[in-house]
Design an enzyme around this catalytic site. Structure first.
Site, PDB file in Angstrom:
ATOM      1  CD  GLU A   1      -3.315  -6.051   4.084  1.00 55.38           C
ATOM      2  OE1 GLU A   1      -4.135  -5.220   4.546  1.00 55.38           O
ATOM      3  OE2 GLU A   1      -2.091  -5.875   4.078  1.00 55.38           O
TER       4      GLU A   1
ATOM      5  CD  GLU B   1      -2.918  -1.106   2.378  1.00 60.73           C
ATOM      6  OE1 GLU B   1      -2.738  -0.271   3.292  1.00 60.73           O
ATOM      7  OE2 GLU B   1      -3.894  -1.868   2.352  1.00 60.73           O
TER       8      GLU B   1
HETATM    9  C1  GBH Z   1      -4.289  -2.227   5.609  1.00 57.86           C
HETATM   10  O1  GBH Z   1      -4.457  -0.879   5.320  1.00 57.86           O
HETATM   11  C2  GBH Z   1      -2.886  -2.463   6.055  1.00 57.86           C
HETATM   12  O2  GBH Z   1      -2.128  -3.073   5.033  1.00 57.86           O
HETATM   13  C3  GBH Z   1      -2.766  -3.242   7.334  1.00 57.86           C
HETATM   14  O3  GBH Z   1      -1.485  -3.107   7.855  1.00 57.86           O
HETATM   15  C4  GBH Z   1      -3.836  -2.789   8.293  1.00 57.86           C
HETATM   16  O4  GBH Z   1      -3.693  -3.373   9.560  1.00 57.86           O
HETATM   17  C5  GBH Z   1      -5.162  -3.160   7.706  1.00 57.86           C
HETATM   18  O5  GBH Z   1      -5.307  -2.667   6.419  1.00 57.86           O
HETATM   19  C6  GBH Z   1      -6.352  -2.698   8.535  1.00 57.86           C
HETATM   20  O6  GBH Z   1      -6.379  -1.318   8.635  1.00 57.86           O
HETATM   21  O7  GBH Z   1     -12.697   5.689   5.800  1.00 57.86           O
HETATM   22  O8  GBH Z   1     -11.066   7.466   5.691  1.00 57.86           O
HETATM   23  O9  GBH Z   1     -10.822   5.699   7.291  1.00 57.86           O
HETATM   24  C7  GBH Z   1      -5.785  -0.436   5.119  1.00 57.86           C
HETATM   25  C8  GBH Z   1      -5.879   0.785   4.224  1.00 57.86           C
HETATM   26  C9  GBH Z   1      -6.963   2.872   3.880  1.00 57.86           C
HETATM   27  C10 GBH Z   1      -8.291   0.914   4.111  1.00 57.86           C
HETATM   28  C11 GBH Z   1      -8.121   3.730   4.287  1.00 57.86           C
HETATM   29  C12 GBH Z   1      -9.481   1.733   4.465  1.00 57.86           C
HETATM   30  C13 GBH Z   1     -10.555   3.813   4.581  1.00 57.86           C
HETATM   31  C14 GBH Z   1     -10.313   5.262   4.748  1.00 57.86           C
HETATM   32  N1  GBH Z   1      -7.048   1.564   4.509  1.00 57.86           N
HETATM   33  N2  GBH Z   1      -9.403   3.103   3.996  1.00 57.86           N
HETATM   34  S1  GBH Z   1     -11.306   6.079   5.953  1.00 57.86           S
END
Ligand code: GBH
Length: 443
Positions: free
Chosen positions: A346, A165
């Site tokens: 994931e 990511e």
């Molecule tokens: C992943 O990132 C990671 O790779 C991992 O390390 C982490 O533990 C896991 O997911 C769970 O979080 O609605 O504005 O909050 C997740 C990436 C980016 C996914 C933001 C959800 C929602 C944005 N995230 N997104 S918001």
């Protein structure tokens, strides 16, 4: 619709180094930027840190045995750069590398196939102090580090992900300032993105030169929807900024056509042509939710605000449960970038789990979440989509970055005071998915 998962489709679980390992400085490791960040007051929920986390660094054998008990076929984990190269560059720390050798040996002995992520956000602090990903040298150091890990494990590992990511590294670290280095500097973020792509690209080329197998990139995709008819351009900007940003340059050698709208005054023309040498062998898609967005001129790039989902469709993170988005994301990648191999690297959800009672954790919402998303995966396979595997995030409850241990994503409940593991109902459900190759999904 033909259900079920073919024999060669990998069903696995995923974790990352800083989130589970603990013992961050053991055996000669250098500090990482996350190690330092967690020590700063106010950064992490209730001051939690990855000092112990799931103590996986010391308990990995037990954890591999538990995976085997669930019938897990593949395990995606990440290597902590600062264990292998305490200064980020230069001298290799053999004891750090040895941990991953032992882990891989234990996995193979249990019949579990490893997928190794080279960078899941924990950067050696020594490199952070030299500017981190804002410094173009970091891309080169990343490729050098990757070569060290490739050489050490390539006889036993053939599935590799370079960077997990990159969008989050850029957006959380340099636009919103909620991950290290805590900056709100969109102009710099643009360069950080560029250097992350360059690092990925150089690592792919190293992998090819060494003949290590398949080297992919892992991106977090979120189909975007417009809050109203008037928000169509906001939707397009958000899509370009998040979904296209780290793929278009690798496949087409140019940044997305919407770059100027997405970045506004911060955009400057960057030369993406060298990046097409880093075309990945596969795309790993992390899918959690979709984004419903509206125009917001006061927000940083891409100038949108997010709408919250109705509570009945919300996880503990406030993310909408939207299984169809997984299909939208996968079909979009296939249509835009061609029929290369894809993995769901994931997928999962945090819910407010109850404490274990008589050895049981009832998490019906996570069971439903996984069932619905796995049904979508089965449907995609039935349509002939080139999906090769699926990994649940996460194997264990773990250190959820700025939320500390307050959000649980695991199939396995971890009591952080005692380190006792208890398989949740969702873990047993996943075992049945594995055992029946998905025949239990419709039941
Ligand atoms: C992943 O990132 C990671 O790779 C991992 O390390 C982490 O533990 C896991 O997911 C769970 O979080 O609605 O504005 O909050 C997740 C990436 C980016 C996914 C933001 C959800 C929602 C944005 N995230 N997104 S918001």
């Amino acid at each position: 619709m033909g259900q079920g998962f073919p024999k060669d489709f990998l069903l696995g679980v995923a974790t990352s180094a800083y989130q589970i390992e603990g013992s961050p400085l053991a055996d000669g490791a250098g500090p990482s930027n996350w190690h330092v960040w967690c020590q700063q007051p106010g950064r992490i929920f209730e001051g939690h840190t990855g000092e112990v986390a799931c103590d996986h660094y010391r308990r990995y054998r037990e954890d591999v045995a538990l995976m085997a008990q669930l019938g897990v076929e593949a395990y995606r984990f990440s290597v902590a750069w600062s264990r292998v190269l305490p200064e980020g560059v230069g001298a290799v720390n053999p004891r750090g590398l040895d941990f991953y050798q032992r882990l891989v040996d234990a996995l193979l002995k249990a019949g579990i196939g490893p997928m190794v992520t080279l960078f899941h956000w924990d950067l050696p602090q020594a490199l952070a102090e030299r500017g981190g990903w804002a410094n173009p040298d970091t891309a080169k150091y990343f490729a050098d580090y990757s070569a060290v890990v490739f050489r050490a494990l390539q006889d036993r590992v053939s599935l590799w992900a370079t960077i997990n990511e990159p969008w989050v590294v850029m957006d959380a670290g340099y636009v919103h300032g909620v991950h290290p280095p805590g900056l709100r500097d969109p102009k710099l973020a643009l360069w950080v993105a560029h250097h992350l792509l360059l690092g990925h690209s150089l690592a792919v080329q190293q992998g090819r030169a060494l003949g290590v197998g398949q080297v992919g990139l892992v991106v977090n995709l979120e189909p975007k929807a417009a809050a109203s008819e008037a928000d169509r351009q906001a939707q397009e900007r958000a899509h370009a900024y998040q979904n296209q940003w780290f793929l278009d340059p690798l496949f087409f050698g140019r940044y997305p056509p919407q770059a100027e709208e997405a970045w506004g005054p911060f955009w400057e023309e960057l030369d993406a042509s060298p990046l097409s040498q880093g075309k990945p062998d596969f795309v790993g898609i992390n899918y959690y939710t979709r984004g419903v967005v509206g125009h917001d001129p006061g927000a940083p790039p891409p100038f949108v605000r997010r709408l919250s989902p109705p509570p009945e469709r919300s996880t503990a993170m406030g993310w909408e449960v939207y299984p169809q988005g997984l299909a939208e994301a996968v079909l979009w990648v296939q249509e835009r970038y061609g029929a290369l191999p894809l993995y769901i690297t994931e997928n999962g959800a945090a819910f407010p789990d109850p404490e274990p009672q008589q050895g049981r954790v009832r998490d019906p919402q996570r069971v439903a979440y996984l069932r619905e998303h796995l049904q979508v995966v089965a449907g995609l396979l039935a349509q002939g989509v080139n999906l090769k595997g699926y990994f649940v995030w996460s194997f264990l409850d773990n250190f959820e970055w700025s939320f500390g241990f307050s959000k649980r994503f695991g199939l396995v409940f971890v009591d952080f005071a005692t380190q006792k593991r208890t398989v949740k109902d969702s873990g047993w459900f996943y075992r049945d998915v594995l055992a029946s190759r998905g025949a239990n999904l419709t039941g």
